[in-house]
Design a protein around this motif. Structure first.
Motif, PDB file in Angstrom:
ATOM      1  N   TRP A 152      16.177 -64.148  40.474  1.00  0.00           N
ATOM      2  CA  TRP A 152      17.066 -63.315  39.439  1.00  0.00           C
ATOM      3  C   TRP A 152      17.131 -61.963  39.818  1.00  0.00           C
ATOM      4  O   TRP A 152      18.175 -61.255  39.774  1.00  0.00           O
ATOM      5  N   TRP A 153      16.046 -61.101  40.297  1.00  0.00           N
ATOM      6  CA  TRP A 153      16.095 -59.551  40.954  1.00  0.00           C
ATOM      7  C   TRP A 153      17.280 -59.572  41.943  1.00  0.00           C
ATOM      8  O   TRP A 153      17.614 -58.427  42.311  1.00  0.00           O
ATOM      9  N   SER A 154      17.646 -60.711  42.785  1.00  0.00           N
ATOM     10  CA  SER A 154      18.328 -60.661  43.752  1.00  0.00           C
ATOM     11  C   SER A 154      19.996 -60.282  43.170  1.00  0.00           C
ATOM     12  O   SER A 154      20.811 -60.027  44.087  1.00  0.00           O
ATOM     13  N   TRP A 155      20.308 -60.786  42.059  1.00  0.00           N
ATOM     14  CA  TRP A 155      21.681 -60.620  41.389  1.00  0.00           C
ATOM     15  C   TRP A 155      22.220 -59.357  41.623  1.00  0.00           C
ATOM     16  O   TRP A 155      23.534 -59.333  41.859  1.00  0.00           O
ATOM     17  N   PRO A 156      21.639 -58.121  41.391  1.00  0.00           N
ATOM     18  CA  PRO A 156      22.090 -56.810  41.264  1.00  0.00           C
ATOM     19  C   PRO A 156      22.770 -56.580  42.636  1.00  0.00           C
ATOM     20  O   PRO A 156      23.427 -55.566  42.751  1.00  0.00           O
ATOM     21  N   ARG A 157      22.212 -57.101  43.602  1.00  0.00           N
ATOM     22  CA  ARG A 157      22.857 -56.721  45.034  1.00  0.00           C
ATOM     23  C   ARG A 157      23.968 -57.835  45.478  1.00  0.00           C
ATOM     24  O   ARG A 157      24.504 -57.734  46.497  1.00  0.00           O
ATOM     25  N   HIS A 158      24.618 -58.481  44.478  1.00  0.00           N
ATOM     26  CA  HIS A 158      25.618 -59.346  44.762  1.00  0.00           C
ATOM     27  C   HIS A 158      26.774 -58.698  44.831  1.00  0.00           C
ATOM     28  O   HIS A 158      27.026 -57.637  44.341  1.00  0.00           O
ATOM     29  N   THR A 159      27.493 -59.192  46.053  1.00  0.00           N
ATOM     30  CA  THR A 159      29.029 -58.379  46.387  1.00  0.00           C
ATOM     31  C   THR A 159      30.092 -59.107  45.640  1.00  0.00           C
ATOM     32  O   THR A 159      29.991 -60.401  45.586  1.00  0.00           O
ATOM     33  N   THR A 160      31.011 -58.413  44.926  1.00  0.00           N
ATOM     34  CA  THR A 160      32.143 -59.281  44.124  1.00  0.00           C
ATOM     35  C   THR A 160      32.783 -59.906  45.150  1.00  0.00           C
ATOM     36  O   THR A 160      33.250 -59.394  46.241  1.00  0.00           O
ATOM     37  N   GLY A 161      33.234 -61.131  44.941  1.00  0.00           N
ATOM     38  CA  GLY A 161      34.111 -62.135  45.758  1.00  0.00           C
ATOM     39  C   GLY A 161      33.316 -63.129  46.680  1.00  0.00           C
ATOM     40  O   GLY A 161      33.693 -63.715  47.198  1.00  0.00           O
ATOM     41  N   ASP A 162      31.957 -62.789  46.529  1.00  0.00           N
ATOM     42  CA  ASP A 162      30.925 -63.727  47.526  1.00  0.00           C
ATOM     43  C   ASP A 162      29.988 -64.574  46.509  1.00  0.00           C
ATOM     44  O   ASP A 162      29.157 -65.007  46.978  1.00  0.00           O
ATOM     45  N   LEU A 163      30.545 -64.986  45.372  1.00  0.00           N
ATOM     46  CA  LEU A 163      29.985 -66.172  44.380  1.00  0.00           C
ATOM     47  C   LEU A 163      30.503 -67.433  44.974  1.00  0.00           C
ATOM     48  O   LEU A 163      31.515 -67.696  45.181  1.00  0.00           O
ATOM     49  N   GLN A 164      29.282 -68.174  45.454  1.00  0.00           N
ATOM     50  CA  GLN A 164      29.363 -69.567  45.965  1.00  0.00           C
ATOM     51  C   GLN A 164      28.956 -70.503  44.842  1.00  0.00           C
ATOM     52  O   GLN A 164      28.503 -70.132  43.898  1.00  0.00           O
ATOM     53  N   GLN A 165      29.434 -71.676  45.474  1.00  0.00           N
ATOM     54  CA  GLN A 165      28.988 -72.927  44.380  1.00  0.00           C
ATOM     55  C   GLN A 165      28.583 -74.016  45.177  1.00  0.00           C
ATOM     56  O   GLN A 165      29.127 -74.433  46.216  1.00  0.00           O
ATOM     57  N   CYS A 166      27.463 -74.750  44.912  1.00  0.00           N
ATOM     58  CA  CYS A 166      26.877 -75.919  45.766  1.00  0.00           C
ATOM     59  C   CYS A 166      27.586 -76.880  45.535  1.00  0.00           C
ATOM     60  O   CYS A 166      28.428 -77.262  44.538  1.00  0.00           O
ATOM     61  N   LYS A 167      27.200 -78.203  46.038  1.00  0.00           N
ATOM     62  CA  LYS A 167      27.790 -79.589  45.586  1.00  0.00           C
ATOM     63  C   LYS A 167      27.478 -79.956  44.215  1.00  0.00           C
ATOM     64  O   LYS A 167      28.309 -80.917  43.658  1.00  0.00           O
ATOM     65  N   TYR A 168      26.578 -79.554  43.677  1.00  0.00           N
ATOM     66  CA  TYR A 168      26.188 -79.631  42.226  1.00  0.00           C
ATOM     67  C   TYR A 168      26.638 -79.002  41.070  1.00  0.00           C
ATOM     68  O   TYR A 168      26.503 -79.140  39.983  1.00  0.00           O
ATOM     69  N   GLY A 169      27.619 -77.935  41.538  1.00  0.00           N
ATOM     70  CA  GLY A 169      28.149 -76.897  40.999  1.00  0.00           C
ATOM     71  C   GLY A 169      27.219 -75.677  40.293  1.00  0.00           C
ATOM     72  O   GLY A 169      27.617 -75.160  39.372  1.00  0.00           O
ATOM     73  N   HIS A 170      26.030 -75.645  41.148  1.00  0.00           N
ATOM     74  CA  HIS A 170      25.389 -74.380  40.486  1.00  0.00           C
ATOM     75  C   HIS A 170      26.100 -73.016  41.386  1.00  0.00           C
ATOM     76  O   HIS A 170      26.004 -73.040  42.613  1.00  0.00           O
ATOM     77  N   PRO A 171      26.326 -72.036  40.379  1.00  0.00           N
ATOM     78  CA  PRO A 171      26.606 -70.719  41.178  1.00  0.00           C
ATOM     79  C   PRO A 171      25.412 -70.177  41.825  1.00  0.00           C
ATOM     80  O   PRO A 171      24.320 -70.085  41.156  1.00  0.00           O
TER      81      PRO A 171
END
Length: 220
Positions: A152-171
């Motif tokens: 959860w602490w890794s989310w602030p480092r997220h880069t806009t446009g790099d949101l991925q989704q796995c085969k089960y639909g988890h972001p």
């Protein structure tokens, strides 16, 4: 999108309840000597013990549905975390002198399987599992229920446009994770595989014969 965030808030709710009940147990231990000399303290501590037991039983039962929801949504890491929290409520009841209906060994086996089948997600809780296993067997060790907080602490480092989704639909954030942080890559156990399907024995023997014939021709 198969979002885990509502279940994450549920987890925080259970953890908060667990902290309250653990503090209640500490208070009961501290009041043990006083209640022997005061009828008022005896009534108060018995009432506190009764409420502690009742709340722990309610949480323990509710967690069964929460775990089932995690299983239906393939949220392996959260499922392992809820199993661990469930074990904590079992320990609260045990310390209060009450047996729970939780099948401890089956719960521990399930957590072990999740941790080792999904090392990149549920596997973050391996050390917590080990401490909890010892704890249920009478060896008091601190079990860090927050060992997966780096997800959860890794989310602030997220880069806009790099949101991925796995085969089960988890972001998940492609910036900080190379696979889904909820389910992760599955590492299948060799013991569960049929070796005959992997070896293709007939093809192997045929190839071996071919290599043998080639070797003889080369030596001639």
């Amino acid at each position: 999108m198969n979002s885990p965030y509502r279940l994450r808030f549920d987890e925080l709710f259970y953890r908060s309840g667990l902290i309250v009940l653990e503090e209640s147990l500490r208070m009961l231990v501290a009041l043990k000597d006083i209640r022997q000399t005061s009828q008022h303290m005896l009534l108060m501590t018995e009432g506190m013990r009764s409420m502690t037991i009742s709340e722990a039983q309610v949480h323990l039962a509710a967690l069964r549905n929460t775990i089932a929801e995690c299983q239906s949504k393939d949220m392996k890491r959260l499922e392992a975390e809820f199993h661990l929290i469930q074990l904590c409520f079992h320990i609260v009841l045990k310390d209060a002198g009450v047996m729970s209906e939780l099948e401890v060994d089956a719960s521990l086996r399930k957590i072990w399987d999740l941790c080792h089948t999904y090392p990149g997600s549920a596997g973050l809780l391996t050390n917590t599992y080990a401490a909890m296993k010892d704890h249920t067997r009478g060896v008091r060790r601190h079990a860090d229920l927050y060992s997966s907080r780096n997800v959860w602490w890794s989310w602030p480092r997220h880069t806009t446009g790099d949101l991925q989704q796995c085969k089960y639909g988890h972001p998940y954030s492609g910036t900080t994770w190379d696979s889904c942080s909820e389910c992760g890559r599955e590492i299948r156990k060799l013991a569960t595989l049929d070796p005959n399907k992997l070896l293709k024995e007939k093809d192997f023997v045929a190839a071996l014969k071919t290599q043998t014939l080639i070797g003889k021709s080369w030596r001639v």
